[in-house]
Structure formats: C-alpha cells, structure tokens
Design a protein around this motif. Sequence first.
Motif, PDB file in Angstrom:
ATOM      1  N   PHE A 179       0.099   6.073   5.692  1.00 49.36           N
ATOM      2  CA  PHE A 179      -1.333   6.063   5.977  1.00 49.36           C
ATOM      3  C   PHE A 179      -1.586   5.903   7.481  1.00 49.36           C
ATOM      4  O   PHE A 179      -0.926   5.119   8.154  1.00 49.36           O
ATOM      5  CB  PHE A 179      -2.010   4.918   5.227  1.00 49.36           C
ATOM      6  N   PHE A 234      -4.870  -3.727   4.253  1.00 47.48           N
ATOM      7  CA  PHE A 234      -4.953  -2.265   4.289  1.00 47.48           C
ATOM      8  C   PHE A 234      -3.746  -1.664   5.001  1.00 47.48           C
ATOM      9  O   PHE A 234      -3.665  -0.452   5.178  1.00 47.48           O
ATOM     10  CB  PHE A 234      -6.234  -1.833   5.024  1.00 47.48           C
ATOM     11  N   ASP A 243      -6.987   6.415   7.983  1.00 50.75           N
ATOM     12  CA  ASP A 243      -6.928   6.177   6.539  1.00 50.75           C
ATOM     13  C   ASP A 243      -7.269   4.730   6.217  1.00 50.75           C
ATOM     14  O   ASP A 243      -7.979   4.441   5.249  1.00 50.75           O
ATOM     15  CB  ASP A 243      -5.529   6.493   5.999  1.00 50.75           C
ATOM     16  N   GLU A 244      -6.757   3.817   7.021  1.00 47.93           N
ATOM     17  CA  GLU A 244      -7.005   2.395   6.782  1.00 47.93           C
ATOM     18  C   GLU A 244      -8.481   2.050   6.989  1.00 47.93           C
ATOM     19  O   GLU A 244      -9.057   1.234   6.261  1.00 47.93           O
ATOM     20  CB  GLU A 244      -6.096   1.531   7.660  1.00 47.93           C
ATOM     21  N   ASN A 291       0.819  -1.219   0.000  1.00 45.88           N
ATOM     22  CA  ASN A 291       0.000   0.000   0.000  1.00 45.88           C
ATOM     23  C   ASN A 291       0.849   1.265   0.000  1.00 45.88           C
ATOM     24  O   ASN A 291       0.466   2.282  -0.591  1.00 45.88           O
ATOM     25  CB  ASN A 291      -0.949   0.001   1.202  1.00 45.88           C
ATOM     26  N   TYR A 295      -4.621  -3.528  -0.772  1.00 52.55           N
ATOM     27  CA  TYR A 295      -5.918  -2.982  -1.184  1.00 52.55           C
ATOM     28  C   TYR A 295      -5.757  -2.001  -2.346  1.00 52.55           C
ATOM     29  O   TYR A 295      -6.584  -1.968  -3.258  1.00 52.55           O
ATOM     30  CB  TYR A 295      -6.591  -2.278  -0.003  1.00 52.55           C
ATOM     31  N   LEU A 296      -4.684  -1.211  -2.334  1.00 50.99           N
ATOM     32  CA  LEU A 296      -4.499  -0.178  -3.347  1.00 50.99           C
ATOM     33  C   LEU A 296      -3.868  -0.691  -4.634  1.00 50.99           C
ATOM     34  O   LEU A 296      -3.689   0.084  -5.575  1.00 50.99           O
ATOM     35  CB  LEU A 296      -3.638   0.959  -2.766  1.00 50.99           C
ATOM     36  N   GLU A 344     -14.433   1.959   1.864  1.00 48.18           N
ATOM     37  CA  GLU A 344     -14.476   1.920   0.399  1.00 48.18           C
ATOM     38  C   GLU A 344     -14.575   0.475  -0.085  1.00 48.18           C
ATOM     39  O   GLU A 344     -15.306   0.171  -1.037  1.00 48.18           O
ATOM     40  CB  GLU A 344     -13.225   2.563  -0.188  1.00 48.18           C
ATOM     41  N   TYR A 345     -13.825  -0.388   0.575  1.00 50.17           N
ATOM     42  CA  TYR A 345     -13.834  -1.802   0.212  1.00 50.17           C
ATOM     43  C   TYR A 345     -15.231  -2.396   0.348  1.00 50.17           C
ATOM     44  O   TYR A 345     -15.687  -3.151  -0.522  1.00 50.17           O
ATOM     45  CB  TYR A 345     -12.850  -2.574   1.096  1.00 50.17           C
ATOM     46  N   GLU A 349     -10.911   4.170   6.440  1.00 50.23           N
ATOM     47  CA  GLU A 349     -11.594   4.724   5.270  1.00 50.23           C
ATOM     48  C   GLU A 349     -11.433   3.799   4.067  1.00 50.23           C
ATOM     49  O   GLU A 349     -12.365   3.639   3.262  1.00 50.23           O
ATOM     50  CB  GLU A 349     -11.053   6.125   4.944  1.00 50.23           C
ATOM     51  N   MET A 350     -10.248   3.191   3.904  1.00 54.01           N
ATOM     52  CA  MET A 350     -10.050   2.215   2.828  1.00 54.01           C
ATOM     53  C   MET A 350     -11.014   1.049   2.990  1.00 54.01           C
ATOM     54  O   MET A 350     -11.582   0.543   2.014  1.00 54.01           O
ATOM     55  CB  MET A 350      -8.612   1.691   2.840  1.00 54.01           C
ATOM     56  N   SER A 410      -0.113  -0.279   6.362  1.00 50.25           N
ATOM     57  CA  SER A 410       0.838   0.711   5.856  1.00 50.25           C
ATOM     58  C   SER A 410       2.076   0.723   6.747  1.00 50.25           C
ATOM     59  O   SER A 410       2.000   1.031   7.938  1.00 50.25           O
ATOM     60  CB  SER A 410       0.183   2.099   5.856  1.00 50.25           C
TER      61      SER A 410
END
Length: 351
Positions: free
Chosen positions: A130, A112, A134-135, A45, A96-97, A141-142, A137-138, A114
């Motif tokens: 991150f 997720f 942030d994780e 990530n 994830y990214l 989104e997932y 929020e990922m 970092s």
Amino acid sequence: MVPSVLICLCVCLCLCCSEANEQIPNNSSLPAVFAFGDSFADAGNNNFQATVVKANFPPYGKDFMGGKPTGRFTNGKTLADYIATKLGVKEYLPAYLDPSQQSEDMVTGVSFASAGSGFDPLTSEILNVFTLSDEIEMFKEYIVKLDGIVGEEEANHIISESLYLVSWSSNDWGISYTAVPIRKIQNDVEAYANFLVEKATEFIQELYKLGARKMVFFNTPLIGCFPAARTVAGGVLRKCGDKLNEEAKTFNKMLSRQIQFLDKNLPQSKLTVVDYLKIVEDIIEHHLQYGLEVVDRGCCGTGLLEVAILCNKLSPICPDDSKYLFWDSVHLTDRGYNIVSDHAMMMIFQP
C-alpha cells in the motif's frame, strides 16, 4: 520466487523497512492512537494485499497473544502497539483491514501502516504494497465508519484530539535509492532527501485537512547498523554501513527543519519528530545497560539476512529473544521496541 530475488527482497526490507524523564499517566486524555507508515507499525494490513512482504506465519508473533502470527514483523508488539499501551489507550493497534475487529476497537485507534511502503510512491510500487495515498484513503474510509459508530460530533473530537504516529522513509532509502537504485540514478542524496520531505509535507497537509492535529514522526533509524545492512555493506567484519547512515542523517536534518516550520504555521497543530536514529544508536552503543547481549544479528535463523519469508517455521530461533535487539535482520524484538518506545515517549511528552 528464486533465491536471488529473495535475497534482494531481504536487502530491500532491511534497508526498509529525545530527553525528559517525565512519566506519562495511564489515564491519558487521548481518545485514540493511529499509525501510518511501514513495517515498524504494520499490524497485518499487508495480509490483505497481493505481496510477498508479509509476516503472518511463524515464528513471527511467537510472543503475541499466545503465539499468534498476525502480520506484525516481530515476535510480539510493534513500536506503535507499545506507545498505545503506555498511553493507556489500548493494548495494541489492530490493522485497519482486519475484518475481525469490533466497533469498539475501531473507536480507540487502528494502524493503517503497510510494511515495505514509503513516502516515495515508487517504493511501495516496487514491492506491491500500500502506498502513502492508499493509507490516506483508508483513513478517509475510517472517518466515515467512525461517524456511523459514534456520530459526527464525537468523531470530529476523536480525530482532532488523537495521536498520529508516522514511520516512513527507511524503505525509501533502502529500496528506491539503494537496493533498486532507480532514484539514485535521478538524484543525489540531498535532492532525494528534499523530494521525500516534499512528500512528507503533502502527507501532513492532507492529514491536517482531515482533522489531525497531534502528529509524531519517527525519522529514519540507523539503517546502516541493521543486521542485513551489516551483512551486505559492512564487509567481513560486518561493521555498520556508514554511507547508509549518512544518507539517513541528511534526510533527518531536512525533515526536522520542515516539521518545525509546519508546526509553527499550521494553527493548533502539534508536530513532533522522534529521533529514531539517535535512539537506536544509543541502544547499540550501551546495549549491556539495557540488558541486551546481541545487537549485530537477529534472533531468527542466522540473524544475518533472514527477514519476511526467509524467517519462517523452519528457521532456528535464539534461546532468549529478550537478549536480542533484533528479531530478524531488520526488525526489532518485542524487547527492542519496548525500549525504543520508552525513549520515544520521553521525546513526545518532554516539557
């Protein structure tokens, strides 16, 4: 970046970055595995973040998928990868990214994590990686993406029945409290440990609200015995940094108590702490029984301080990394993570 700053980064990352005998069947009922945290679980990530805390270059990944450097801070699989493999869920957890992963890869779990991050938001800010938020929020989104792939009902099932691996706190003690001692000025050890436990609690509650139920927390490992810590804090003989280990133990006790409390008070939850510190301590003490010959330095370069950009294609590599516990001065070899994952599995699934 000037050498002195590189060394500071190295030290930061260094300090950053259990007992049934039951076999876990490969046909695990877990639909997916997810990983949050730092470099012990980062699968790449950080490649998508403007930070120097990366491992997407040789010799990292030397023994992964034909020698591909993906951003994993080891020569092969991460700790999270191995647990996913041994559960029979998938061979490794993609970042994830990573834009190359397919929908079917997403469904069975991602990482997720970092490298360089921590429970403390300041820890991530120092290295521009991150944050915990942030994780989260990922992950949100997932969930939206997962709904689109399998539908809301199946997505809810996957989220509630999957296993969540969490590995934060090493960087908090190594970076924000020691190498860049901003928090030490503000707090004594117990106060900072309590602050981290509060952040861990907030994370658990947020993940729980999103549907997660089975969470596994890896506590702070024996960071004072990591090669870089020995080099910086261990004197001429490079002994383990006892002060660092005592700080880790103080936090670990508080974290375990809070995890036990939350496990009893969050309906249908199953929260577990894996004693990462005890596992590493046992491996170092009995390393010959595990087939390991070197536990006080890494395989990359001199093994004394090299990590991240200091461990690169120009660095000499030890002739047999399977005999080493550490790949660089902070992170374990593929062999090391394999051994740790065996212990972790027994702790997670003990009767």
